[in-house]
Design a protein around this motif. Structure first.
Motif, PDB file in Angstrom:
ATOM      1  N   ILE A 349     -72.633  83.287  67.078  1.00 14.91           N
ATOM      2  CA  ILE A 349     -71.322  83.786  67.458  1.00 14.91           C
ATOM      3  C   ILE A 349     -71.511  85.241  67.870  1.00 14.91           C
ATOM      4  O   ILE A 349     -72.149  86.030  67.165  1.00 14.91           O
ATOM      5  N   GLY A 350     -71.001  85.591  69.045  1.00 17.05           N
ATOM      6  CA  GLY A 350     -71.242  86.913  69.597  1.00 17.05           C
ATOM      7  C   GLY A 350     -70.681  88.024  68.725  1.00 17.05           C
ATOM      8  O   GLY A 350     -69.530  87.959  68.287  1.00 17.05           O
ATOM      9  N   ASN A 351     -71.498  89.059  68.493  1.00 14.67           N
ATOM     10  CA  ASN A 351     -71.054  90.215  67.718  1.00 14.67           C
ATOM     11  C   ASN A 351     -70.456  91.295  68.613  1.00 14.67           C
ATOM     12  O   ASN A 351     -69.803  92.216  68.130  1.00 14.67           O
ATOM     13  N   GLY A 352     -70.689  91.176  69.928  1.00 15.80           N
ATOM     14  CA  GLY A 352     -70.105  92.129  70.852  1.00 15.80           C
ATOM     15  C   GLY A 352     -71.129  92.786  71.750  1.00 15.80           C
ATOM     16  O   GLY A 352     -72.339  92.569  71.630  1.00 15.80           O
ATOM     17  N   LEU A 353     -70.618  93.601  72.669  1.00 16.09           N
ATOM     18  CA  LEU A 353     -71.438  94.295  73.662  1.00 16.09           C
ATOM     19  C   LEU A 353     -71.273  95.797  73.496  1.00 16.09           C
ATOM     20  O   LEU A 353     -70.284  96.273  72.929  1.00 16.09           O
ATOM     21  N   GLY A 354     -72.218  96.549  74.007  1.00 11.72           N
ATOM     22  CA  GLY A 354     -72.090  97.997  74.028  1.00 11.72           C
ATOM     23  C   GLY A 354     -71.947  98.598  72.651  1.00 11.72           C
ATOM     24  O   GLY A 354     -72.557  98.155  71.677  1.00 11.72           O
ATOM     25  N   SER A 355     -71.098  99.603  72.534  1.00 16.49           N
ATOM     26  CA  SER A 355     -70.955 100.329  71.276  1.00 16.49           C
ATOM     27  C   SER A 355     -70.193  99.533  70.230  1.00 16.49           C
ATOM     28  O   SER A 355     -70.267  99.854  69.039  1.00 16.49           O
ATOM     29  N   ARG A 356     -69.472  98.514  70.642  1.00 16.11           N
ATOM     30  CA  ARG A 356     -68.696  97.715  69.692  1.00 16.11           C
ATOM     31  C   ARG A 356     -69.418  96.405  69.423  1.00 16.11           C
ATOM     32  O   ARG A 356     -69.171  95.382  70.060  1.00 16.11           O
ATOM     33  N   GLY A 357     -70.363  96.455  68.502  1.00 22.57           N
ATOM     34  CA  GLY A 357     -71.036  95.231  68.097  1.00 22.57           C
ATOM     35  C   GLY A 357     -72.341  94.956  68.798  1.00 22.57           C
ATOM     36  O   GLY A 357     -72.989  93.953  68.508  1.00 22.57           O
ATOM     37  N   GLY A 358     -72.742  95.826  69.736  1.00 23.77           N
ATOM     38  CA  GLY A 358     -73.936  95.536  70.517  1.00 23.77           C
ATOM     39  C   GLY A 358     -75.238  96.006  69.913  1.00 23.77           C
ATOM     40  O   GLY A 358     -76.314  95.639  70.397  1.00 23.77           O
ATOM     41  N   CYS A 359     -75.174  96.839  68.867  1.00 22.26           N
ATOM     42  CA  CYS A 359     -76.408  97.303  68.222  1.00 22.26           C
ATOM     43  C   CYS A 359     -77.148  96.122  67.603  1.00 22.26           C
ATOM     44  O   CYS A 359     -76.561  95.322  66.871  1.00 22.26           O
ATOM     45  N   MET A 360     -78.436  95.998  67.892  1.00 24.75           N
ATOM     46  CA  MET A 360     -79.196  94.841  67.452  1.00 24.75           C
ATOM     47  C   MET A 360     -79.345  94.816  65.934  1.00 24.75           C
ATOM     48  O   MET A 360     -79.341  95.865  65.269  1.00 24.75           O
ATOM     49  N   VAL A 361     -79.476  93.628  65.377  1.00 25.09           N
ATOM     50  CA  VAL A 361     -79.685  93.479  63.940  1.00 25.09           C
ATOM     51  C   VAL A 361     -81.013  94.113  63.538  1.00 25.09           C
ATOM     52  O   VAL A 361     -81.886  94.371  64.369  1.00 25.09           O
ATOM     53  N   HIS A 362     -81.160  94.370  62.247  1.00 24.43           N
ATOM     54  CA  HIS A 362     -82.348  95.012  61.666  1.00 24.43           C
ATOM     55  C   HIS A 362     -82.505  96.445  62.171  1.00 24.43           C
ATOM     56  O   HIS A 362     -83.609  96.978  62.230  1.00 24.43           O
ATOM     57  N   ASN A 363     -81.387  97.051  62.512  1.00 26.05           N
ATOM     58  CA  ASN A 363     -81.350  98.427  62.983  1.00 26.05           C
ATOM     59  C   ASN A 363     -80.476  99.224  62.009  1.00 26.05           C
ATOM     60  O   ASN A 363     -79.413  98.734  61.598  1.00 26.05           O
ATOM     61  N   PRO A 364     -80.868 100.438  61.623  1.00 24.92           N
ATOM     62  CA  PRO A 364     -80.077 101.194  60.647  1.00 24.92           C
ATOM     63  C   PRO A 364     -78.683 101.583  61.125  1.00 24.92           C
ATOM     64  O   PRO A 364     -77.864 102.023  60.323  1.00 24.92           O
ATOM     65  N   ALA A 365     -78.406 101.408  62.423  1.00 25.22           N
ATOM     66  CA  ALA A 365     -77.072 101.719  62.954  1.00 25.22           C
ATOM     67  C   ALA A 365     -76.206 100.474  63.135  1.00 25.22           C
ATOM     68  O   ALA A 365     -75.063 100.573  63.589  1.00 25.22           O
ATOM     69  N   TYR A 366     -76.711  99.298  62.776  1.00 25.63           N
ATOM     70  CA  TYR A 366     -75.985  98.039  62.984  1.00 25.63           C
ATOM     71  C   TYR A 366     -74.797  97.911  62.022  1.00 25.63           C
ATOM     72  O   TYR A 366     -74.840  98.390  60.885  1.00 25.63           O
ATOM     73  N   ASP A 367     -73.761  97.207  62.475  1.00 29.70           N
ATOM     74  CA  ASP A 367     -72.682  96.768  61.595  1.00 29.70           C
ATOM     75  C   ASP A 367     -72.098  95.475  62.137  1.00 29.70           C
ATOM     76  O   ASP A 367     -71.979  95.291  63.357  1.00 29.70           O
ATOM     77  N   PHE A 368     -71.734  94.582  61.231  1.00 33.63           N
ATOM     78  CA  PHE A 368     -71.039  93.349  61.605  1.00 33.63           C
ATOM     79  C   PHE A 368     -69.685  93.702  62.194  1.00 33.63           C
ATOM     80  O   PHE A 368     -68.977  94.574  61.682  1.00 33.63           O
ATOM     81  N   ASN A 369     -69.315  93.006  63.266  1.00 31.60           N
ATOM     82  CA  ASN A 369     -68.058  93.263  63.963  1.00 31.60           C
ATOM     83  C   ASN A 369     -66.932  92.489  63.271  1.00 31.60           C
ATOM     84  O   ASN A 369     -66.838  91.266  63.392  1.00 31.60           O
ATOM     85  N   ASP A 370     -66.069  93.201  62.576  1.00 34.64           N
ATOM     86  CA  ASP A 370     -64.985  92.539  61.834  1.00 34.64           C
ATOM     87  C   ASP A 370     -64.009  91.804  62.739  1.00 34.64           C
ATOM     88  O   ASP A 370     -63.260  90.936  62.273  1.00 34.64           O
ATOM     89  N   ASP A 371     -64.000  92.127  64.032  1.00 30.65           N
ATOM     90  CA  ASP A 371     -63.092  91.446  64.958  1.00 30.65           C
ATOM     91  C   ASP A 371     -63.417  89.967  65.101  1.00 30.65           C
ATOM     92  O   ASP A 371     -62.561  89.192  65.554  1.00 30.65           O
ATOM     93  N   ILE A 372     -64.634  89.546  64.753  1.00 27.72           N
ATOM     94  CA  ILE A 372     -65.004  88.140  64.933  1.00 27.72           C
ATOM     95  C   ILE A 372     -64.857  87.329  63.653  1.00 27.72           C
ATOM     96  O   ILE A 372     -65.061  86.111  63.664  1.00 27.72           O
ATOM     97  N   LEU A 373     -64.499  87.979  62.560  1.00 27.00           N
ATOM     98  CA  LEU A 373     -64.463  87.274  61.275  1.00 27.00           C
ATOM     99  C   LEU A 373     -63.447  86.130  61.287  1.00 27.00           C
ATOM    100  O   LEU A 373     -63.762  84.992  60.901  1.00 27.00           O
ATOM    101  N   ALA A 374     -62.231  86.403  61.738  1.00 31.02           N
ATOM    102  CA  ALA A 374     -61.184  85.372  61.738  1.00 31.02           C
ATOM    103  C   ALA A 374     -61.513  84.244  62.704  1.00 31.02           C
ATOM    104  O   ALA A 374     -61.239  83.064  62.425  1.00 31.02           O
ATOM    105  N   LEU A 375     -62.123  84.577  63.832  1.00 31.36           N
ATOM    106  CA  LEU A 375     -62.484  83.548  64.804  1.00 31.36           C
ATOM    107  C   LEU A 375     -63.587  82.650  64.259  1.00 31.36           C
ATOM    108  O   LEU A 375     -63.539  81.421  64.394  1.00 31.36           O
ATOM    109  N   GLY A 376     -64.587  83.265  63.626  1.00 24.22           N
ATOM    110  CA  GLY A 376     -65.642  82.460  63.018  1.00 24.22           C
ATOM    111  C   GLY A 376     -65.099  81.561  61.927  1.00 24.22           C
ATOM    112  O   GLY A 376     -65.505  80.396  61.807  1.00 24.22           O
TER     113      GLY A 376
END
Length: 391
Positions: A349-376
């Motif tokens: 499920i897409g986490n997002g593009l660019g600054s909103r969700g686009g940071c790759m996993v296993h990166n110290p700047a990553y965060d899960f995009n809360d906007d996708i929680l309800a959709l998932g």
């Protein structure tokens, strides 16, 4: 039209707060005691039969409705990574050197959101098994739960998992029939010769030239021993030898990562690595030891189950937001162990593009995009209700 169920949209803020609470208190593999306590507390309050201890810190919540014998398994992973967070978020990790840098906090909260809705509505006929798994990040928590009798105690006709994916538009979904993630093996090669003074190489047996030759020759396995239409990766990630500029070391240690998308290719690559290292070592007059550690297997999605999940996603999102056959990736995932036992589907499920969700996993700047929680969570509900009414 918003695909999120109104009832889920209403409770999503509470589950987002819970997600951020989990994010602030990350726990590493097999240490997820606080997280599993929270999961068990929620499931118990919502009327699930809660079972703990599978795989150490794993939790299974069981909910039954109607009288049918059909069943479904939904899996979320709970563990964090040994990484220092630098997001600056108000809910950033309070545990030094530990971080939810892969979104497992979001996966857990997303499944809990669906769990709450399913418990309220019970609009299905059969059994739902919610599997909250520890230790996905390299420690095989899925296998630990299986070894503790997961599918004997909680039979599933099919099992499903979702993983967020940065670089895919927020909430869009991607599926893949067949191999989706690679096997992951770790190989340690030790070459032993005879050390000596750097000025007198003829009076030593230097393992360094052999290490260089092996490093180059390993790439011929992918280029010449593996079918060009099959995928394989051999990466030398570490070489350790010696301490001083004028001393020929007695030993070289090389560490490799080996990945494939086919079990037969996996076997072939192992055979060729062993043969190549032994032959090269002998040609240089060295002794070679190989520690070949098999890790996660190839994750293979069942065609029929994946087609079913794809149809559910189409119905929820429309065809434009669903990729029915995304490309496999050479990363690995221990949900593969579950798919060796039960037919199922692993999807993104897409986490997002660019600054909103686009940071790759296993990166110290990553965060899960809360906007996708309800959709998932809505996808989990639709998948469950459809599976347990249409079979």
């Amino acid at each position: 039209m918003d695909p999120v169920l109104p009832e889920i949209a209403a409770i999503a803020p509470e589950l987002i707060a819970l997600r951020q609470r989990i994010h602030a208190h990350p726990e590493l593999a097999f240490e997820e005691t606080v997280t599993s306590d929270l999961v068990a507390e929620c499931l118990t309050a919502w009327g699930y039969q809660v079972h703990r201890g599978l795989g150490g810190t794993g939790v299974v919540g069981v909910l039954r409705a109607g009288s049918a014998g059909r069943s479904i398994g939904l899996r979320a992973d709970m563990d964090a990574l040994p990484l220092a967070e630098n997001t600056g978020l108000p809910y950033a990790s309070v545990n030094p050197g530990k971080m939810h840098a892969c979104g497992h906090d979001g996966h857990t909260a997303m499944l809990l959101c669906a769990a709450r809705h399913l418990a309220r509505t019970r609009a299905f006929d059969g059994t739902v098994n919610l599997i909250f798994q520890p230790a996905e990040e390299g420690f095989g928590g899925a296998k630990a739960m299986i070894d503790d009798g997961l599918f004997e105690r909680f039979p599933c006709d099919a099992v499903f998992a979702l993983h967020n994916m940065p670089g895919i538009a927020a909430g869009d979904m991607a599926f893949c029939v067949g191999p989706m993630t690679a096997s992951s093996d770790s190989v340690t090669i030790r070459l032993r010769g005879e050390g000596g003074h750097g000025a007198f190489p003829h009076r030593a047996c230097d393992p360094m030239p052999a290490a260089g030759a092996i490093m180059l020759a390993l790439q011929t396995i992918v280029g010449r021993d593996v079918d060009p239409l099959d995928a394989a990766v051999i990466s030398v990630g570490s070489v350790h030898a010696g301490e001083a500029f004028n001393i020929i070391p007695e030993q070289v240690e090389m560490r490799l990562s080996v990945r494939t998308l086919d079990a037969n290719v996996r076997q072939r690559v192992e055979q060729r690595i062993r043969a190549l290292v032994a032959g090269q070592a002998q040609s240089f007059g060295l002794q070679a030891d190989i520690d070949y550690a098999r890790g996660y297997p190839v994750l293979v999605n069942d065609p029929q189950v994946t087609a079913f999940a794809t149809r559910v996603a189409h119905g929820l999102l429309g065809e434009a937001r669903v990729d029915p056959q995304s490309r496999p990736v050479m990363g690995s995932e221990d949900f593969a162990y579950m798919l060796e036992q039960v037919p199922g589907c692993y999807a993104y499920i897409g986490n997002g593009l660019g600054s909103r969700g686009g940071c790759m996993v296993h990166n110290p700047a990553y965060d899960f995009n809360d906007d996708i929680l309800a959709l998932g969570a809505t996808f989990w509900v639709r998948l469950t209700e459809t599976w347990l009414t249409s079979q």
